[in-house]
Design a protein around this motif. Sequence first.
Motif, PDB file in Angstrom:
ATOM      1  N   VAL A  72       0.836  -1.201   0.000  1.00 27.44           N
ATOM      2  CA  VAL A  72       0.000   0.000   0.000  1.00 27.44           C
ATOM      3  C   VAL A  72       0.872   1.253   0.000  1.00 27.44           C
ATOM      4  O   VAL A  72       0.635   2.204  -0.763  1.00 27.44           O
ATOM      5  N   ALA A  73       1.905   1.278   0.852  1.00 32.47           N
ATOM      6  CA  ALA A  73       2.785   2.444   0.945  1.00 32.47           C
ATOM      7  C   ALA A  73       3.487   2.707  -0.388  1.00 32.47           C
ATOM      8  O   ALA A  73       3.618   3.859  -0.821  1.00 32.47           O
ATOM      9  N   CYS A  74       3.932   1.643  -1.046  1.00 20.78           N
ATOM     10  CA  CYS A  74       4.574   1.781  -2.353  1.00 20.78           C
ATOM     11  C   CYS A  74       3.596   2.360  -3.370  1.00 20.78           C
ATOM     12  O   CYS A  74       3.940   3.269  -4.138  1.00 20.78           O
ATOM     13  N   THR A  75       2.363   1.861  -3.352  1.00 21.41           N
ATOM     14  CA  THR A  75       1.339   2.337  -4.285  1.00 21.41           C
ATOM     15  C   THR A  75       1.033   3.817  -4.070  1.00 21.41           C
ATOM     16  O   THR A  75       0.909   4.590  -5.030  1.00 21.41           O
ATOM     17  N   VAL A  76       0.913   4.213  -2.800  1.00 21.52           N
ATOM     18  CA  VAL A  76       0.655   5.624  -2.482  1.00 21.52           C
ATOM     19  C   VAL A  76       1.780   6.510  -3.015  1.00 21.52           C
ATOM     20  O   VAL A  76       1.533   7.563  -3.614  1.00 21.52           O
ATOM     21  N   GLY A  77       3.015   6.065  -2.836  1.00 21.52           N
ATOM     22  CA  GLY A  77       4.154   6.838  -3.319  1.00 21.52           C
ATOM     23  C   GLY A  77       4.159   6.991  -4.834  1.00 21.52           C
ATOM     24  O   GLY A  77       4.461   8.068  -5.352  1.00 21.52           O
ATOM     25  N   LEU A  78       3.815   5.915  -5.547  1.00 22.96           N
ATOM     26  CA  LEU A  78       3.769   5.980  -7.009  1.00 22.96           C
ATOM     27  C   LEU A  78       2.662   6.918  -7.480  1.00 22.96           C
ATOM     28  O   LEU A  78       2.836   7.679  -8.435  1.00 22.96           O
ATOM     29  N   LEU A  79       1.513   6.862  -6.804  1.00 25.36           N
ATOM     30  CA  LEU A  79       0.380   7.704  -7.187  1.00 25.36           C
ATOM     31  C   LEU A  79       0.650   9.184  -6.917  1.00 25.36           C
ATOM     32  O   LEU A  79       0.171  10.056  -7.641  1.00 25.36           O
ATOM     33  N   LEU A  80       1.432   9.466  -5.867  1.00 30.00           N
ATOM     34  CA  LEU A  80       1.682  10.851  -5.480  1.00 30.00           C
ATOM     35  C   LEU A  80       3.011  11.391  -6.004  1.00 30.00           C
ATOM     36  O   LEU A  80       3.428  12.478  -5.594  1.00 30.00           O
ATOM     37  N   SER A  81       3.647  10.649  -6.875  1.00 32.83           N
ATOM     38  CA  SER A  81       4.933  11.096  -7.412  1.00 32.83           C
ATOM     39  C   SER A  81       4.788  12.487  -8.020  1.00 32.83           C
ATOM     40  O   SER A  81       3.852  12.771  -8.770  1.00 32.83           O
ATOM     41  N   GLU A  82       5.730  13.349  -7.689  1.00 27.50           N
ATOM     42  CA  GLU A  82       5.656  14.745  -8.104  1.00 27.50           C
ATOM     43  C   GLU A  82       6.142  14.978  -9.531  1.00 27.50           C
ATOM     44  O   GLU A  82       6.098  16.093 -10.031  1.00 27.50           O
ATOM     45  N   VAL A 135      14.263   5.319 -13.282  1.00 22.16           N
ATOM     46  CA  VAL A 135      14.459   5.082 -11.850  1.00 22.16           C
ATOM     47  C   VAL A 135      15.675   4.199 -11.615  1.00 22.16           C
ATOM     48  O   VAL A 135      16.482   4.449 -10.712  1.00 22.16           O
ATOM     49  N   ILE A 136      15.834   3.155 -12.447  1.00 19.87           N
ATOM     50  CA  ILE A 136      16.984   2.261 -12.308  1.00 19.87           C
ATOM     51  C   ILE A 136      18.297   3.022 -12.466  1.00 19.87           C
ATOM     52  O   ILE A 136      19.306   2.701 -11.833  1.00 19.87           O
ATOM     53  N   ALA A 137      18.290   4.038 -13.307  1.00 16.87           N
ATOM     54  CA  ALA A 137      19.508   4.810 -13.575  1.00 16.87           C
ATOM     55  C   ALA A 137      19.852   5.801 -12.458  1.00 16.87           C
ATOM     56  O   ALA A 137      20.951   6.366 -12.451  1.00 16.87           O
ATOM     57  N   LYS A 138      18.935   6.019 -11.516  1.00 16.89           N
ATOM     58  CA  LYS A 138      19.183   6.970 -10.434  1.00 16.89           C
ATOM     59  C   LYS A 138      20.315   6.487  -9.529  1.00 16.89           C
ATOM     60  O   LYS A 138      20.467   5.286  -9.274  1.00 16.89           O
ATOM     61  N   LEU A 181      19.218  12.744  -3.350  1.00 18.04           N
ATOM     62  CA  LEU A 181      17.828  13.050  -3.692  1.00 18.04           C
ATOM     63  C   LEU A 181      17.610  14.497  -4.102  1.00 18.04           C
ATOM     64  O   LEU A 181      18.090  15.422  -3.435  1.00 18.04           O
ATOM     65  N   GLU A 182      16.863  14.671  -5.193  1.00 19.12           N
ATOM     66  CA  GLU A 182      16.329  15.978  -5.552  1.00 19.12           C
ATOM     67  C   GLU A 182      14.977  16.143  -4.850  1.00 19.12           C
ATOM     68  O   GLU A 182      14.308  15.143  -4.555  1.00 19.12           O
ATOM     69  N   PRO A 183      14.546  17.370  -4.576  1.00 20.59           N
ATOM     70  CA  PRO A 183      13.275  17.567  -3.857  1.00 20.59           C
ATOM     71  C   PRO A 183      12.086  16.850  -4.492  1.00 20.59           C
ATOM     72  O   PRO A 183      11.230  16.303  -3.791  1.00 20.59           O
ATOM     73  N   GLU A 184      12.039  16.811  -5.832  1.00 21.76           N
ATOM     74  CA  GLU A 184      10.895  16.199  -6.503  1.00 21.76           C
ATOM     75  C   GLU A 184      10.970  14.669  -6.522  1.00 21.76           C
ATOM     76  O   GLU A 184      10.025  13.994  -6.976  1.00 21.76           O
ATOM     77  N   SER A 216       8.945  11.417  -3.305  1.00 23.88           N
ATOM     78  CA  SER A 216       7.814  10.489  -3.421  1.00 23.88           C
ATOM     79  C   SER A 216       8.232   9.157  -4.024  1.00 23.88           C
ATOM     80  O   SER A 216       7.926   8.089  -3.484  1.00 23.88           O
ATOM     81  N   ILE A 217       8.945   9.210  -5.154  1.00 24.93           N
ATOM     82  CA  ILE A 217       9.319   7.971  -5.834  1.00 24.93           C
ATOM     83  C   ILE A 217      10.368   7.198  -5.043  1.00 24.93           C
ATOM     84  O   ILE A 217      10.353   5.958  -5.002  1.00 24.93           O
ATOM     85  N   PHE A 218      11.290   7.920  -4.377  1.00 20.49           N
ATOM     86  CA  PHE A 218      12.286   7.240  -3.538  1.00 20.49           C
ATOM     87  C   PHE A 218      11.599   6.504  -2.384  1.00 20.49           C
ATOM     88  O   PHE A 218      11.902   5.334  -2.116  1.00 20.49           O
ATOM     89  N   SER A 219      10.652   7.165  -1.719  1.00 19.15           N
ATOM     90  CA  SER A 219       9.916   6.525  -0.627  1.00 19.15           C
ATOM     91  C   SER A 219       9.149   5.314  -1.143  1.00 19.15           C
ATOM     92  O   SER A 219       9.105   4.256  -0.487  1.00 19.15           O
TER      93      SER A 219
END
Length: 287
Positions: free
Chosen positions: A38-48, A56-59, A171-174, A177-180
Amino acid sequence: MLYLVLSVLCTSLIFVIFKLFDVFKIQTLYAIVANYVVACTVGLLLSESSFSFDEVIAKSWFMGAIALGIFFIFVFNLMAKTAQVAGVSVASVATKMSLVIPVVFGVILYQEKLSGLQILGIFLALAAVYFASMKEGGMAISKKTLILPLLVFLGSGVIDTSIKYFEAVHLEPEEVSIFSAMLFGFAAISGFCFIGVKAVKKPIKVNFKNVLGGIFLGVPNYFSIFFLLKALQHGKLDSAAIFTLNNVAIVMLTTLLGILLFKEKMSPKNWGGIALAVVSIVLVALF
């Protein structure tokens, strides 16, 4: 400061939900794994920002997110084992006193400056966590079982320190969400692997109540990390002060919620711990 307050509220809500798991007979391990999904899903949905998995893999933080996600499950199981062998109070104190690890690393690695009163406040915070977490009868444990709380102490400290490191270096500010989301996603995958190993010995059945518990846990769990990262990025305080305030405020609030919601008993030492917590927060935040 608002982000820090929101992180404290979300984390305190997690402890209340864990308490409710006992009331409604929810199996913690399975609810924890569902919560990570659920937490992963919320983070993906709220990605800025828009993203692709290839990006993401390249980060630079991607491999670290994998390792930290796996470590989440590892430390959780250590905490559960410590609570069973040495007691809940010992597990709680070991977890919260780990705040000293990110504080020390913040000063050493990032040259953060602390005033004399802030240093005093951090020492008072350690004492506050200890006394607020103590239960009647003390917390005596044998030398044989001392390794478990020691590992919990180190593991919890490594998690907080790693979160600060990724925020400061990668991490960049934006990307918060995706990192979390990635942290919780890899924690979920690790949890499924753990459950799969257990299922070899004993078949498991999907229990809707466990899934529902995971849903209620997953949302505040995600935002507890999200707001902590935001507090580290945008706060006017050093990370040493933020981690101290975060942990002490959580202990203070969860203790008070335990009294109000679950009629838990408080000893004079517990009340003394709450008083020390208030003093430490004032010293760390205002000076």
